[in-house]
Design a protein around this motif. Structure first.
Motif, PDB file in Angstrom:
ATOM      1  N   VAL A  50      -3.141  22.735  -2.501  1.00 40.82           N
ATOM      2  CA  VAL A  50      -1.816  21.581  -2.638  1.00 40.82           C
ATOM      3  C   VAL A  50      -2.336  20.421  -3.043  1.00 40.82           C
ATOM      4  CG1 VAL A  50      -0.180  20.768  -1.428  1.00 40.82           C
ATOM      5  CG2 VAL A  50      -1.042  23.158  -0.768  1.00 40.82           C
ATOM      6  N   ARG A  51      -1.551  19.727  -4.047  1.00 41.31           N
ATOM      7  CA  ARG A  51      -1.903  18.440  -4.485  1.00 41.31           C
ATOM      8  C   ARG A  51      -0.531  17.607  -4.140  1.00 41.31           C
ATOM      9  NH1 ARG A  51      -4.613  17.362 -10.204  1.00 41.31           N
ATOM     10  NH2 ARG A  51      -6.287  18.165  -9.071  1.00 41.31           N
ATOM     11  N   TYR A  52      -0.849  16.579  -3.452  1.00 41.32           N
ATOM     12  CA  TYR A  52       0.330  15.723  -2.949  1.00 41.32           C
ATOM     13  C   TYR A  52       0.327  14.338  -3.803  1.00 41.32           C
ATOM     14  CZ  TYR A  52       0.184  18.338   1.387  1.00 41.32           C
ATOM     15  OH  TYR A  52      -0.194  19.281   2.100  1.00 41.32           O
ATOM     16  N   TYR A  53       1.324  14.022  -4.273  1.00 35.61           N
ATOM     17  CA  TYR A  53       1.718  12.929  -5.247  1.00 35.61           C
ATOM     18  C   TYR A  53       2.721  12.000  -4.267  1.00 35.61           C
ATOM     19  CZ  TYR A  53       0.004  15.577  -8.846  1.00 35.61           C
ATOM     20  OH  TYR A  53      -0.987  16.520  -9.619  1.00 35.61           O
ATOM     21  N   PHE A  54       2.143  10.732  -4.066  1.00 32.41           N
ATOM     22  CA  PHE A  54       3.047   9.780  -3.444  1.00 32.41           C
ATOM     23  C   PHE A  54       3.319   8.683  -4.580  1.00 32.41           C
ATOM     24  CE2 PHE A  54       0.430  11.514  -0.159  1.00 32.41           C
ATOM     25  CZ  PHE A  54       1.323  11.691   0.853  1.00 32.41           C
ATOM     26  N   THR A  55       4.626   8.371  -4.931  1.00 32.59           N
ATOM     27  CA  THR A  55       4.943   7.653  -5.893  1.00 32.59           C
ATOM     28  C   THR A  55       6.278   6.983  -5.796  1.00 32.59           C
ATOM     29  OG1 THR A  55       5.235   7.500  -8.440  1.00 32.59           O
ATOM     30  CG2 THR A  55       6.152   9.261  -7.155  1.00 32.59           C
ATOM     31  N   ASP A  56       6.662   6.133  -6.462  1.00 31.43           N
ATOM     32  CA  ASP A  56       8.031   5.430  -6.524  1.00 31.43           C
ATOM     33  C   ASP A  56       8.207   4.669  -5.310  1.00 31.43           C
ATOM     34  OD1 ASP A  56      10.312   4.665  -7.790  1.00 31.43           O
ATOM     35  OD2 ASP A  56      11.495   6.193  -6.940  1.00 31.43           O
ATOM     36  N   PHE A  57       7.195   3.713  -4.972  1.00 29.85           N
ATOM     37  CA  PHE A  57       7.359   2.957  -3.698  1.00 29.85           C
ATOM     38  C   PHE A  57       8.321   1.766  -3.938  1.00 29.85           C
ATOM     39  CE2 PHE A  57       3.346   5.175  -3.322  1.00 29.85           C
ATOM     40  CZ  PHE A  57       3.299   5.270  -1.809  1.00 29.85           C
ATOM     41  N   ARG A  58       9.267   1.675  -3.019  1.00 27.03           N
ATOM     42  CA  ARG A  58      10.288   0.411  -3.188  1.00 27.03           C
ATOM     43  C   ARG A  58      10.444  -0.049  -1.682  1.00 27.03           C
ATOM     44  NH1 ARG A  58      13.519   1.407  -8.315  1.00 27.03           N
ATOM     45  NH2 ARG A  58      11.849   2.631  -9.434  1.00 27.03           N
ATOM     46  N   ALA A  59      10.526  -1.501  -1.634  1.00 26.03           N
ATOM     47  CA  ALA A  59      10.966  -2.015  -0.377  1.00 26.03           C
ATOM     48  C   ALA A  59      12.120  -3.073  -0.898  1.00 26.03           C
ATOM     49  CB  ALA A  59       9.726  -2.620   0.387  1.00 26.03           C
ATOM     50  N   ALA A  60      12.957  -3.511  -0.102  1.00 34.13           N
ATOM     51  CA  ALA A  60      13.891  -4.613  -0.215  1.00 34.13           C
ATOM     52  C   ALA A  60      14.218  -5.297   1.144  1.00 34.13           C
ATOM     53  CB  ALA A  60      15.150  -3.813  -1.009  1.00 34.13           C
ATOM     54  N   GLY A  61      14.815  -6.585   0.964  1.00 39.76           N
ATOM     55  CA  GLY A  61      15.189  -7.030   2.034  1.00 39.76           C
ATOM     56  C   GLY A  61      14.187  -7.568   2.869  1.00 39.76           C
ATOM     57  N   GLY A  62      14.325  -7.667   4.132  1.00 43.79           N
ATOM     58  CA  GLY A  62      13.212  -8.032   5.119  1.00 43.79           C
ATOM     59  C   GLY A  62      12.255  -7.232   5.862  1.00 43.79           C
ATOM     60  N   PRO A  67      -7.289  11.965   2.896  1.00 48.67           N
ATOM     61  CA  PRO A  67      -7.748  10.571   3.513  1.00 48.67           C
ATOM     62  C   PRO A  67      -7.235  10.163   4.795  1.00 48.67           C
ATOM     63  CG  PRO A  67      -6.407   9.958   1.889  1.00 48.67           C
ATOM     64  CD  PRO A  67      -6.226  11.486   1.774  1.00 48.67           C
ATOM     65  N   ASP A  68      -7.677   9.164   5.410  1.00 48.78           N
ATOM     66  CA  ASP A  68      -7.136   8.918   6.450  1.00 48.78           C
ATOM     67  C   ASP A  68      -5.751   8.075   6.202  1.00 48.78           C
ATOM     68  OD1 ASP A  68      -9.012   9.752   8.281  1.00 48.78           O
ATOM     69  OD2 ASP A  68     -10.111   7.876   8.151  1.00 48.78           O
ATOM     70  N   ALA A  69      -4.571   7.855   7.079  1.00 48.96           N
ATOM     71  CA  ALA A  69      -3.594   6.839   6.841  1.00 48.96           C
ATOM     72  C   ALA A  69      -3.679   5.638   6.279  1.00 48.96           C
ATOM     73  CB  ALA A  69      -2.914   6.688   8.074  1.00 48.96           C
ATOM     74  N   ARG A  70      -2.947   5.477   5.054  1.00 52.72           N
ATOM     75  CA  ARG A  70      -3.047   4.127   4.360  1.00 52.72           C
ATOM     76  C   ARG A  70      -1.607   3.480   4.525  1.00 52.72           C
ATOM     77  NH1 ARG A  70      -5.318   6.043  -1.413  1.00 52.72           N
ATOM     78  NH2 ARG A  70      -4.134   7.775  -0.798  1.00 52.72           N
ATOM     79  N   SER A  71      -1.961   2.254   4.331  1.00 50.03           N
ATOM     80  CA  SER A  71      -0.559   1.471   4.559  1.00 50.03           C
ATOM     81  C   SER A  71       0.366   1.649   3.171  1.00 50.03           C
ATOM     82  CB  SER A  71      -0.962   0.044   4.515  1.00 50.03           C
ATOM     83  OG  SER A  71      -1.283  -0.522   3.217  1.00 50.03           O
ATOM     84  N   PHE A  72       1.639   1.645   3.276  1.00 50.13           N
ATOM     85  CA  PHE A  72       2.376   1.330   2.242  1.00 50.13           C
ATOM     86  C   PHE A  72       1.980   0.755   1.161  1.00 50.13           C
ATOM     87  CE2 PHE A  72       6.373   0.271   0.008  1.00 50.13           C
ATOM     88  CZ  PHE A  72       7.312   1.352   0.270  1.00 50.13           C
ATOM     89  N   ASP A  73       1.666  -0.546   1.425  1.00 53.79           N
ATOM     90  CA  ASP A  73       1.366  -1.319   0.344  1.00 53.79           C
ATOM     91  C   ASP A  73       0.078  -1.157  -0.338  1.00 53.79           C
ATOM     92  OD1 ASP A  73       3.589  -3.100   1.245  1.00 53.79           O
ATOM     93  OD2 ASP A  73       2.179  -4.585   2.312  1.00 53.79           O
ATOM     94  N   ALA A  74      -0.690  -0.304   0.254  1.00 51.79           N
ATOM     95  CA  ALA A  74      -2.082   0.042  -0.613  1.00 51.79           C
ATOM     96  C   ALA A  74      -1.886   1.109  -1.121  1.00 51.79           C
ATOM     97  CB  ALA A  74      -3.219   0.498   0.646  1.00 51.79           C
ATOM     98  N   MET A  75      -0.861   1.813  -0.898  1.00 55.27           N
ATOM     99  CA  MET A  75      -0.568   3.069  -1.729  1.00 55.27           C
ATOM    100  C   MET A  75       0.276   2.789  -2.791  1.00 55.27           C
ATOM    101  SD  MET A  75      -0.203   6.199   1.139  1.00 55.27           S
ATOM    102  CE  MET A  75      -0.478   7.528  -0.339  1.00 55.27           C
ATOM    103  N   ALA A  76       1.202   1.659  -2.511  1.00 51.96           N
ATOM    104  CA  ALA A  76       2.006   1.365  -3.925  1.00 51.96           C
ATOM    105  C   ALA A  76       1.090   0.552  -4.862  1.00 51.96           C
ATOM    106  CB  ALA A  76       3.126   0.155  -3.231  1.00 51.96           C
ATOM    107  N   ALA A  77       0.037  -0.110  -4.246  1.00 56.87           N
ATOM    108  CA  ALA A  77      -0.860  -0.698  -5.477  1.00 56.87           C
ATOM    109  C   ALA A  77      -1.719   0.192  -6.243  1.00 56.87           C
ATOM    110  CB  ALA A  77      -1.849  -1.714  -4.599  1.00 56.87           C
ATOM    111  N   ALA A  78      -1.934   1.461  -5.408  1.00 55.09           N
ATOM    112  CA  ALA A  78      -2.539   2.583  -6.033  1.00 55.09           C
ATOM    113  C   ALA A  78      -1.724   3.301  -7.043  1.00 55.09           C
ATOM    114  CB  ALA A  78      -3.306   3.355  -5.125  1.00 55.09           C
ATOM    115  N   ASP A  79      -0.457   2.936  -7.108  1.00 63.43           N
ATOM    116  CA  ASP A  79       0.301   3.900  -7.827  1.00 63.43           C
ATOM    117  C   ASP A  79       0.258   5.451  -7.458  1.00 63.43           C
ATOM    118  OD1 ASP A  79       2.570   4.266  -9.550  1.00 63.43           O
ATOM    119  OD2 ASP A  79       1.269   4.594 -11.318  1.00 63.43           O
ATOM    120  N   THR A  80       0.032   6.317  -8.389  1.00 64.08           N
ATOM    121  CA  THR A  80      -0.019   7.704  -7.974  1.00 64.08           C
ATOM    122  C   THR A  80      -1.500   8.329  -7.955  1.00 64.08           C
ATOM    123  OG1 THR A  80       0.537   8.226 -10.461  1.00 64.08           O
ATOM    124  CG2 THR A  80       2.437   7.966  -8.949  1.00 64.08           C
TER     125      THR A  80
END
Length: 98
Positions: free
Chosen positions: A28-40, A71-84
């Motif tokens: 199984v290959r997992y892909y995390f992509t399309d990180f978006r955040a808005a507001g506060g 890997p161990d859990a990573r932050s939303f910001d770190a994964m967004a910076a790494a892209d996919t």
């Protein structure tokens, strides 16, 4: 009680699994992509991980092995910076041990 939305965050998680014909090994290959955040929304503390669970054993006494680069859990910001960055998980069930 009145709830007021102050922001939101989202991402897309895809899990692509393959099993060769006649094989008992799954990859199984997992892909995390399309990180978006808005507001506060403060995304630095939001932790994300691929929750790779053990493969189903059948028959019940069969043994399962696992591996890969979960890997161990990573932050939303770190994964967004790494892209996919793909995360791989491999599992195998050996019925001969039953």
């Amino acid at each position: 009680m009145q709830v007021r939305l102050t922001g939101h965050g989202r991402f897309v998680a895809l899990a692509v699994g393959t099993i060769a014909k006649g094989s008992r090994t799954v990859q199984v290959r997992y892909y995390f992509t399309d990180f978006r955040a808005a507001g506060g929304t403060s995304t630095a503390g939001l932790m994300i991980t691929a929750n790779a669970s053990a493969p189903q054993n059948w028959p019940a006494p069969a043994t399962a092995t696992q591996g890969g680069s979960i890997p161990d859990a990573r932050s939303f910001d770190a994964m967004a910076a790494a892209d996919t960055t793909p995360v791989e998980h491999k599992g195998r069930t050996d019925p001969r041990s039953a």
